[in-house]
Design a protein around this motif. Structure first.
Motif, PDB file in Angstrom:
ATOM      1  N   GLU A  43     -63.642  47.446 -39.845  1.00 58.76           N
ATOM      2  CA  GLU A  43     -62.685  46.888 -40.829  1.00 58.76           C
ATOM      3  C   GLU A  43     -63.307  45.549 -41.140  1.00 58.76           C
ATOM      4  O   GLU A  43     -63.318  44.599 -40.373  1.00 58.76           O
ATOM      5  N   GLN A  92     -60.572  46.737 -45.816  1.00 65.41           N
ATOM      6  CA  GLN A  92     -61.046  47.975 -46.232  1.00 65.41           C
ATOM      7  C   GLN A  92     -62.150  48.328 -44.823  1.00 65.41           C
ATOM      8  O   GLN A  92     -62.586  47.575 -44.236  1.00 65.41           O
ATOM      9  N   HIS A  93     -62.186  49.545 -44.811  1.00 64.64           N
ATOM     10  CA  HIS A  93     -63.235  50.038 -43.962  1.00 64.64           C
ATOM     11  C   HIS A  93     -64.569  50.012 -44.514  1.00 64.64           C
ATOM     12  O   HIS A  93     -64.761  49.902 -45.489  1.00 64.64           O
ATOM     13  N   ARG A  96     -61.703  44.181 -36.423  1.00 65.73           N
ATOM     14  CA  ARG A  96     -61.696  43.461 -37.995  1.00 65.73           C
ATOM     15  C   ARG A  96     -62.537  42.376 -37.841  1.00 65.73           C
ATOM     16  O   ARG A  96     -62.100  41.502 -36.923  1.00 65.73           O
TER      17      ARG A  96
END
Ligand SMILES: Cc1cc2nc3c(=O)[nH]c(=O)nc-3n(C[C@H](O)[C@H](O)[C@H](O)COP(=O)(O)OP(=O)(O)OC[C@H]3O[C@@H](n4cnc5c(N)ncnc54)[C@H](O)[C@@H]3O)c2cc1C
Length: 479
Positions: free
Chosen positions: A80, A92-93, A208
């Motif tokens: 992410e 967002q991925h 992330r």
């Protein structure tokens, strides 16, 4: 010095063994060419660079056959990306690029060693602690290199091709007369970074990568191997002095101004000493000529604020090696292949260059950006991460129609400074129009100043010894 009869002969000498040099060497060695790579460093060795690689960069590692080795250092897969501006966040991925849907942040000593080992495995000879002293010429054509070995002695090597992959302060660029860029842009952002133990080991934060904007500074957090993280502050370059005088004071001050960043990194322990630079001007140098080429940062550098340098160094190093290998014995076809590889690099990098120039301006958090983040987070499509992944360039994701919608929303939002917003819109339109123009007209080695470019840039000179100042209106060095 060996006699001419005993002189070593290879197909290509590559100067510099990191992202670009190893990539070029891997491509040529795999095609059966005899390649000698020299680097004045001994590996593993560090270099001043953060090292976030988005999925498109990881896909390059895979293409080079280096990914498995690079993964051995254990960097977590980050699936992410999160961008936040004054508390408005979009998460967002990443979408897969060649099947890769994660970013990696491998510290450079292990990363570059893995590249060197992959080049050796492909069949290239990598000679460490060996520097390029000079390029050798015959009738205006590069025909080899004069090298300085680890004992200080100099010797000559014959080669059909000399590739300078020796970084921003490229000695090769200097020796072939291409040190002065034909275009470039001043950077206004500095980089100040630390490594630390991650206070959120074992949590979702480890998957992330973050860019958290507040005030004038972006705080970026990248998870690294061994539950470590890299914390990077990108604020005004003029604050780098304050960082050097008082690194922990600046850390505290910037986290106090950025609650999301504070939430992420507070409690970090085992901080390393500060690493910093205020000098990362973007530029393009003439990157090919008779029997020579420049790869990676030696030929083109874009602002690190968008984290694309390693990807492009690997990709266009490989592209150059693949283009050169089949025609290395035919000087005319070789030169044409080198020129075509340079053109391709320019074409594929132009939009990111302008985007990097934009992002390195020092401006307060923009209401337009906040609207974009709200929209992308809500709809999850179009994909904000496409910009970082090079799936679609920034001016396509934020195309004029979408820009107009976002601007209208920002205008209508309570508390917006409408005059400032109009000023920003004018500037954005001017830059984006120029970016579209460059994409559509595709000028080669352009020398006029484009709207994203700021004058007064300096790039490291020969072997980092002296900076070369290039006003954008300086006489162009064009073949
Ligand atoms: C502060 C900073 C942060 C960055 N952060 C990121 C990021 O997060 N993500 C990203 O993708 N990119 C980032 N970049 C960009 C990235 O570091 C570069 O684009 C990338 O390292 C370019 O690789 P290269 O192989 O072209 O050159 P380099 O990595 O600079 O390697 C050049 C090599 O050439 C060797 N060399 C130099 N002169 C000679 C000589 N005369 N003889 C022999 N060898 C020589 C050097 O020893 C070195 O090993 C950052 C850059 C900076 C400055």
């Amino acid at each position: 010095m060996p006699s001419p009869a005993a002189r070593e002969r290879v197909d290509a000498v590559v100067v510099g063994a990191r992202c670009a040099g190893s990539a070029a060497a891997i491509a040529m060695a795999r095609a059966g060419r005899r390649v000698l790579v020299v680097d004045r460093a001994g590996f593993p060795s560090d270099t001043l660079s953060t090292h976030l690689n988005f999925p498109s960069a990881v896909a390059e590692m895979q293409r080079l056959g280096a990914l498995e080795r690079i993964r051995r250092s254990g960097a977590p897969e980050c699936r992410e990306g999160m961008v936040a501006a004054d508390g408005v966040a979009c998460i967002q991925h990443f979408e897969p690029v060649d099947g890769i849907d994660y970013a990696l942040c491998n510290p450079r000593p292990a990363f570059d060693l893995a590249m060197v080992e992959t080049a050796r495995e492909a069949g290239a000879e990598v000679r460490e602690r060996t520097a390029l002293a000079d390029v050798r010429w015959n009738g205006g054509r590069a025909v080899g290199a004069r090298l300085r070995g680890r004992d200080g002695g100099e010797y000559d090597v014959d080669a059909a091709l000399v590739i300078g992959a020796d970084g921003r302060g490229s000695t090769t660029a200097d020796r072939v007369g291409a040190a002065v860029p034909y275009r470039g842009s001043r950077n206004d952002r500095g980089l100040a970074f630390f490594y630390a133990d991650d206070p959120h080991a074992g949590t979702a934060w480890r998957g992330r990568v973050l860019q958290l904007r507040a005030g004038l500074t972006h705080t970026l957090v990248f998870p690294c191997p061994d539950d470590r993280m890299l914390v990077l502050f990108m604020g005004p370059a003029s604050e780098i002095g304050a960082f050097r005088r008082n690194p922990h004071g600046m850390w505290d001050r910037l986290l106090a101004e950025n609650p999301l960043a504070a939430e992420r990194v507070s409690g970090a322990t085992n901080l390393t000493k500060l690493r910093s630079t205020g000098s990362v001007a973007a530029f393009y140098r003439r990157s090919s000529g008779p029997g020579w080429a420049l790869a990676g940062d030696a030929g083109h550098f874009k602002d690190p604020v968008i984290g694309q340098g390693m990807r492009d160094a690997m990709r266009f190093g490989r592209v150059l090696g693949e283009a050169a290998a089949p025609v290395i014995d035919d000087p005319r076809r070789l030169d044409a292949a080198l020129l075509a590889a340079e053109r391709r690099r320019d074409r594929e990098c132009a939009a990111s260059y302008h985007w990097g120039n934009k992002e390195s301006r020092i401006t307060p958090v923009s209401p337009l950006l906040k609207e974009a983040l709200r929209e992308f987070d809500r709809a999850q499509t179009p994909h904000l991460m496409h910009m970082f992944d090079r799936v679609r360039p920034a001016h396509h994701v934020l195309h004029p129609l979408r820009g107009a919608t976002l601007a209208t929303r920002a205008m209508l939002r309570r508390g917006t400074d409408r005059r400032a917003l109009l000023r920003e819109l004018r500037e954005e339109l001017r830059i984006d129009a120029d970016t579209w123009r460059e994409e559509l007209t595709r000028p080669f080695r352009p020398t006029r100043t484009w709207a994203s470019e700021r004058p007064g840039y300096e790039v490291p000179g020969s072997a980092g010894a002296r900076p070369v100042t290039a006003a954008p209106d300086a006489p162009a060095v064009v073949a």
